[in-house]
Design an enzyme around this catalytic site. Structure first.
Site, PDB file in Angstrom:
ATOM      1  N   HIS A 126      -5.601  35.826  33.024  1.00  0.00           N
ATOM      2  CA  HIS A 126      -5.365  34.602  32.228  1.00  0.00           C
ATOM      3  C   HIS A 126      -5.441  33.331  33.070  1.00  0.00           C
ATOM      4  O   HIS A 126      -5.478  32.229  32.516  1.00  0.00           O
ATOM      5  CB  HIS A 126      -3.980  34.641  31.561  1.00  0.00           C
ATOM      6  CG  HIS A 126      -3.834  35.715  30.531  1.00  0.00           C
ATOM      7  ND1 HIS A 126      -4.701  35.827  29.458  1.00  0.00           N
ATOM      8  CD2 HIS A 126      -2.938  36.722  30.399  1.00  0.00           C
ATOM      9  CE1 HIS A 126      -4.328  36.871  28.725  1.00  0.00           C
ATOM     10  NE2 HIS A 126      -3.269  37.434  29.270  1.00  0.00           N
ATOM     11  N   ASP A 163      -7.578  45.205  29.108  1.00  0.00           N
ATOM     12  CA  ASP A 163      -6.209  44.760  28.824  1.00  0.00           C
ATOM     13  C   ASP A 163      -6.073  44.464  27.328  1.00  0.00           C
ATOM     14  O   ASP A 163      -7.047  44.142  26.649  1.00  0.00           O
ATOM     15  CB  ASP A 163      -5.915  43.496  29.641  1.00  0.00           C
ATOM     16  CG  ASP A 163      -4.453  43.083  29.608  1.00  0.00           C
ATOM     17  OD1 ASP A 163      -3.707  43.490  30.505  1.00  0.00           O
ATOM     18  OD2 ASP A 163      -4.061  42.357  28.669  1.00  0.00           O
ATOM     19  N   HIS A 165      -4.845  41.915  26.062  1.00  0.00           N
ATOM     20  CA  HIS A 165      -5.103  40.494  25.831  1.00  0.00           C
ATOM     21  C   HIS A 165      -6.494  40.098  26.323  1.00  0.00           C
ATOM     22  O   HIS A 165      -7.023  40.711  27.246  1.00  0.00           O
ATOM     23  CB  HIS A 165      -4.055  39.655  26.579  1.00  0.00           C
ATOM     24  CG  HIS A 165      -2.642  39.995  26.222  1.00  0.00           C
ATOM     25  ND1 HIS A 165      -1.899  40.904  26.948  1.00  0.00           N
ATOM     26  CD2 HIS A 165      -1.859  39.567  25.212  1.00  0.00           C
ATOM     27  CE1 HIS A 165      -0.691  41.009  26.394  1.00  0.00           C
ATOM     28  NE2 HIS A 165      -0.637  40.214  25.337  1.00  0.00           N
ATOM     29  N   ASP A 250      -1.210  47.574  28.535  1.00  0.00           N
ATOM     30  CA  ASP A 250      -0.433  47.102  27.384  1.00  0.00           C
ATOM     31  C   ASP A 250      -1.081  47.524  26.060  1.00  0.00           C
ATOM     32  O   ASP A 250      -0.577  47.205  24.991  1.00  0.00           O
ATOM     33  CB  ASP A 250      -0.181  45.582  27.442  1.00  0.00           C
ATOM     34  CG  ASP A 250      -1.311  44.788  28.065  1.00  0.00           C
ATOM     35  OD1 ASP A 250      -2.401  45.355  28.257  1.00  0.00           O
ATOM     36  OD2 ASP A 250      -1.102  43.590  28.349  1.00  0.00           O
TER      37      ASP A 250
END
Ligand SMILES: [Zn+2]
Length: 354
Positions: A126, A163, A165, A250
């Site tokens: 990120h 991931d 995200h 995740d």
């Protein structure tokens, strides 16, 4: 057996973003404890860890941003973003995360190792050019891609991000660059909000950003199916010199932040798919780095499953995993990716043709 490297260092535990923060030192403690189990101990080659230098950080980050992160060193607590904070050891941990991953890349590219997994924190995907976000300080995988190009003169790098995200920082780092192909599967709409199917790259990089946004509820068969039927044909056409992976766990079925249903068997399948791509294109050169994953038991068993595939301790059959899923859901996803990316990639066939 493959020669598989691991990056591990106790100083990664010194990044403490605050009590009750999900991205906590216990994540790596759980993984390192697994690595000490009798059947795992001494199986992997330890990659020497070093601090990243400023020139390496500058490939992706602005000078002012690097100074801001450096200024947190020695301070007990510093908040950079609603989700992202530092402790006195965070700056050093972040430098070691980048440096450890770059060293793993060096050892794999030079043939000292077949592949490697950097078990580091803080995560990175990120992190933007001039902004900390989503538990991330420096964009480890993006810097490692530039490192492979600048120091080892590799031309084409494939970055796969599984991931939960979307890796906004990684996408933004390479969206106008055709030498780095970014492929991401992620829950959508969800944090950080980027990663729609229509974000395909810009200018000369058009077609080299591939997003596969997913509603919650997808599991092993769908994820491995996307890798086999969407990623693989594109990756073989791109023909990378190195495969880098942002591995977030995740998407695990028990993860507190995510709505996906992936199990260790699924992560084994994803790894197998990537090793197959790398075996065809670049002598098996795969370097994986840890991103998210917040259920400690899920993290521990999933990282183990990935390491078993990398080292050839175990060989999963991807076709078997894919066959156990809902084929119509997979065909639907394939169709949507084809509609956007079919014009960029001739290997990407219409679902009905496969
Ligand atoms: Zn994540």
């Amino acid at each position: 057996m493959n020669k598989t490297g691991i990056v591990r260092d106790e100083r990664y535990l010194n990044h403490k973003p605050g009590a009750f923060h999900p991205e906590r030192p216990e994540r790596l403690e759980a993984i390192y404890a697994m690595l000490n189990e009798p059947d795992m101990e001494n199986r992997f080659h330890k990659v020497p860890v070093r601090r990243a230098n400023r020139d390496e950080l500058l490939w992706i980050h602005s000078p002012g941003y690097i100074d801001r992160i450096a200024a947190t060193e020695g301070k007990n607590f510093w908040s950079l973003d609603p989700d992202t904070a530092t402790s006195s050891g965070s700056y050093e941990a972040a430098l070691l995360a980048v440096g450890g991953l770059c060293e793993a890349v060096s050892m794999v590219v030079s043939g000292k190792l077949d592949n490697a997994f950097a078990l580091v924190r803080p995560p990175g995907h990120h992190a933007e050019k001039d902004r900390a976000m989503g538990f991330c300080l420096f964009n480890n995988v993006a810097i490692a891609a530039r490192y492979a190009q600048e120091l080892h003169h590799l031309k084409r790098i494939l970055i796969v991000d599984w991931d939960l995200h979307h890796g906004n920082g990684t996408q933004h780092s390479f969206e106008d660059d055709a030498s780095v192909l970014y492929f991401s599967t992620h829950q959508y709409p969800y944090y950080p909000g980027t990663g729609s199917l229509n974000q395909t790259g810009k200018g000369r990089g058009e077609g080299f950003t591939i997003n596969v946004p997913l509603s919650p509820g997808h599991g092993d068969a769908e994820y491995v199916g996307i890798f086999e039927k969407v990623l693989k044909p594109i990756a073989l056409e791109f023909n990378p010199n190195l495969v880098l992976v942002s591995a977030g766990f995740d998407t695990h079925q028990n993860d507190p932040l995510g709505g996906m249903r992936v199990t260790p068997k699924g992560y084994a399948g994803l790894t197998r798919s990537l090793v197959d791509i790398a075996n065809t294109c670049c002598d098996g050169k795969v370097v994986i780095t840890l991103e998210g994953g917040y259920d400690l038991q899920g993290l521990r068993s999933s990282v183990r499953a990935v390491l078993e595939q990398l080292s050839s301790l175990s060989k999963t059959h991807t076709a078997e995993i894919v066959s156990q899923g809902d084929q119509s859901a997979l065909a639907y996803l394939q169709k949507h990716v084809y509609q956007v990316h079919g014009r960029f990639w001739k290997n990407l066939l219409k679902p009905s043709e496969r």
